[in-house]
Design a protein around this motif. Structure first.
Motif, PDB file in Angstrom:
ATOM      1  N   TYR A  11       0.857  -1.188   0.000  1.00 29.74           N
ATOM      2  CA  TYR A  11       0.000   0.000   0.000  1.00 29.74           C
ATOM      3  C   TYR A  11       0.892   1.236   0.000  1.00 29.74           C
ATOM      4  CZ  TYR A  11      -3.905  -2.908   1.699  1.00 29.74           C
ATOM      5  OH  TYR A  11      -4.886  -3.841   1.847  1.00 29.74           O
ATOM      6  N   HIS A  36       0.790   5.356   0.594  1.00 31.72           N
ATOM      7  CA  HIS A  36       0.020   6.470   1.149  1.00 31.72           C
ATOM      8  C   HIS A  36       0.585   7.821   0.724  1.00 31.72           C
ATOM      9  CE1 HIS A  36      -2.230   3.927   4.070  1.00 31.72           C
ATOM     10  NE2 HIS A  36      -1.135   3.191   4.018  1.00 31.72           N
ATOM     11  N   GLN A  66      -2.265   9.566  -3.742  1.00 29.64           N
ATOM     12  CA  GLN A  66      -3.571  10.066  -3.304  1.00 29.64           C
ATOM     13  C   GLN A  66      -4.162  11.011  -4.349  1.00 29.64           C
ATOM     14  OE1 GLN A  66      -2.506  11.826   0.452  1.00 29.64           O
ATOM     15  NE2 GLN A  66      -2.556   9.873   1.536  1.00 29.64           N
ATOM     16  N   SER A  79      -5.081   9.379  -7.843  1.00 33.84           N
ATOM     17  CA  SER A  79      -6.203   8.435  -7.846  1.00 33.84           C
ATOM     18  C   SER A  79      -7.482   9.009  -7.242  1.00 33.84           C
ATOM     19  CB  SER A  79      -5.816   7.179  -7.057  1.00 33.84           C
ATOM     20  OG  SER A  79      -5.669   7.500  -5.681  1.00 33.84           O
ATOM     21  N   ALA A  82      -8.001   8.720  -4.184  1.00 40.92           N
ATOM     22  CA  ALA A  82      -8.246   7.741  -3.123  1.00 40.92           C
ATOM     23  C   ALA A  82      -7.222   7.947  -2.006  1.00 40.92           C
ATOM     24  CB  ALA A  82      -8.132   6.320  -3.675  1.00 40.92           C
ATOM     25  N   PRO A  83      -7.529   7.516  -0.795  1.00 43.67           N
ATOM     26  CA  PRO A  83      -6.598   7.720   0.308  1.00 43.67           C
ATOM     27  C   PRO A  83      -5.347   6.852   0.255  1.00 43.67           C
ATOM     28  CG  PRO A  83      -8.515   6.533   1.069  1.00 43.67           C
ATOM     29  CD  PRO A  83      -8.794   6.935  -0.350  1.00 43.67           C
ATOM     30  N   LEU A  95      -3.231   3.666  -2.469  1.00 42.45           N
ATOM     31  CA  LEU A  95      -3.216   2.789  -3.641  1.00 42.45           C
ATOM     32  C   LEU A  95      -2.434   1.533  -3.310  1.00 42.45           C
ATOM     33  CD1 LEU A  95      -2.635   4.975  -6.845  1.00 42.45           C
ATOM     34  CD2 LEU A  95      -4.602   3.576  -6.273  1.00 42.45           C
ATOM     35  N   THR A 112      -1.228  -1.273 -10.622  1.00 40.09           N
ATOM     36  CA  THR A 112      -2.246  -1.207  -9.577  1.00 40.09           C
ATOM     37  C   THR A 112      -2.923  -2.565  -9.400  1.00 40.09           C
ATOM     38  OG1 THR A 112      -3.847  -0.357 -11.189  1.00 40.09           O
ATOM     39  CG2 THR A 112      -2.701   1.264  -9.825  1.00 40.09           C
TER      40      THR A 112
END
Length: 142
Positions: free
Chosen positions: A27, A29, A34, A37, A39-40, A42, A99
């Motif tokens: 993962y 961060h 962030q 994407s 998103a918090p 990936l 991903t």
């Protein structure tokens, strides 16, 4: 460990195949992941090149930093690849990240760690017991 996997974008315009040595999966961060994407966090897998090929369609390339580029579908925006510009990542071998969620079978590979947790969004709570690293983490195994 060698992996053979397929995946692609949301709309199906870009498809890929992986047949390569898996380095690791984790993962990320970082703020670039962030922001790229929305998103918090990936989840990525790192493989040794050559071992990744686009089988249909062609991605758009975005040079997200001086060190790397990101590749995504022009039609639907799905982020597919993070490609370092420098060839030496895994013991002097070129690597590429893709991903995990873009895989046809995303459960095929599980993340093993968290990196760049200094940028983790405070409201995101991930209750796993994986190792956490404030930066890029430990060296990639050779």
């Amino acid at each position: 460990m060698r992996v053979v996997l397929t995946g692609g974008c949301l709309c199906g315009a870009v498809r890929y195949r992986v047949d390569a040595e898996l380095v690791d999966a984790g993962y990320c961060h970082c703020r670039q992941c962030q922001r790229s994407s929305g998103a918090p966090v990936l989840a990525w897998a790192t493989i040794v090149q050559p071992g990744f090929v686009y089988t249909s369609g062609a991605p758009v390339v975005f040079h997200s930093s001086v060190a790397a580029q990101r590749e995504h579908c022009a039609a639907c925006g799905t982020q597919l690849v993070f490609r370092p510009r420098q060839a030496a990542s895994a013991g002097g071998r070129a690597t590429l990240d893709f991903t995990l969620a873009s895989l046809d079978e995303p459960a095929a590979l599980a993340p093993q760690y968290h990196i760049w947790t200094m940028s983790q969004i405070p409201w995101l709570a991930m209750g796993d017991s994986l190792s956490r690293h404030e930066d890029e983490g430990p060296d990639i195994p050779a």
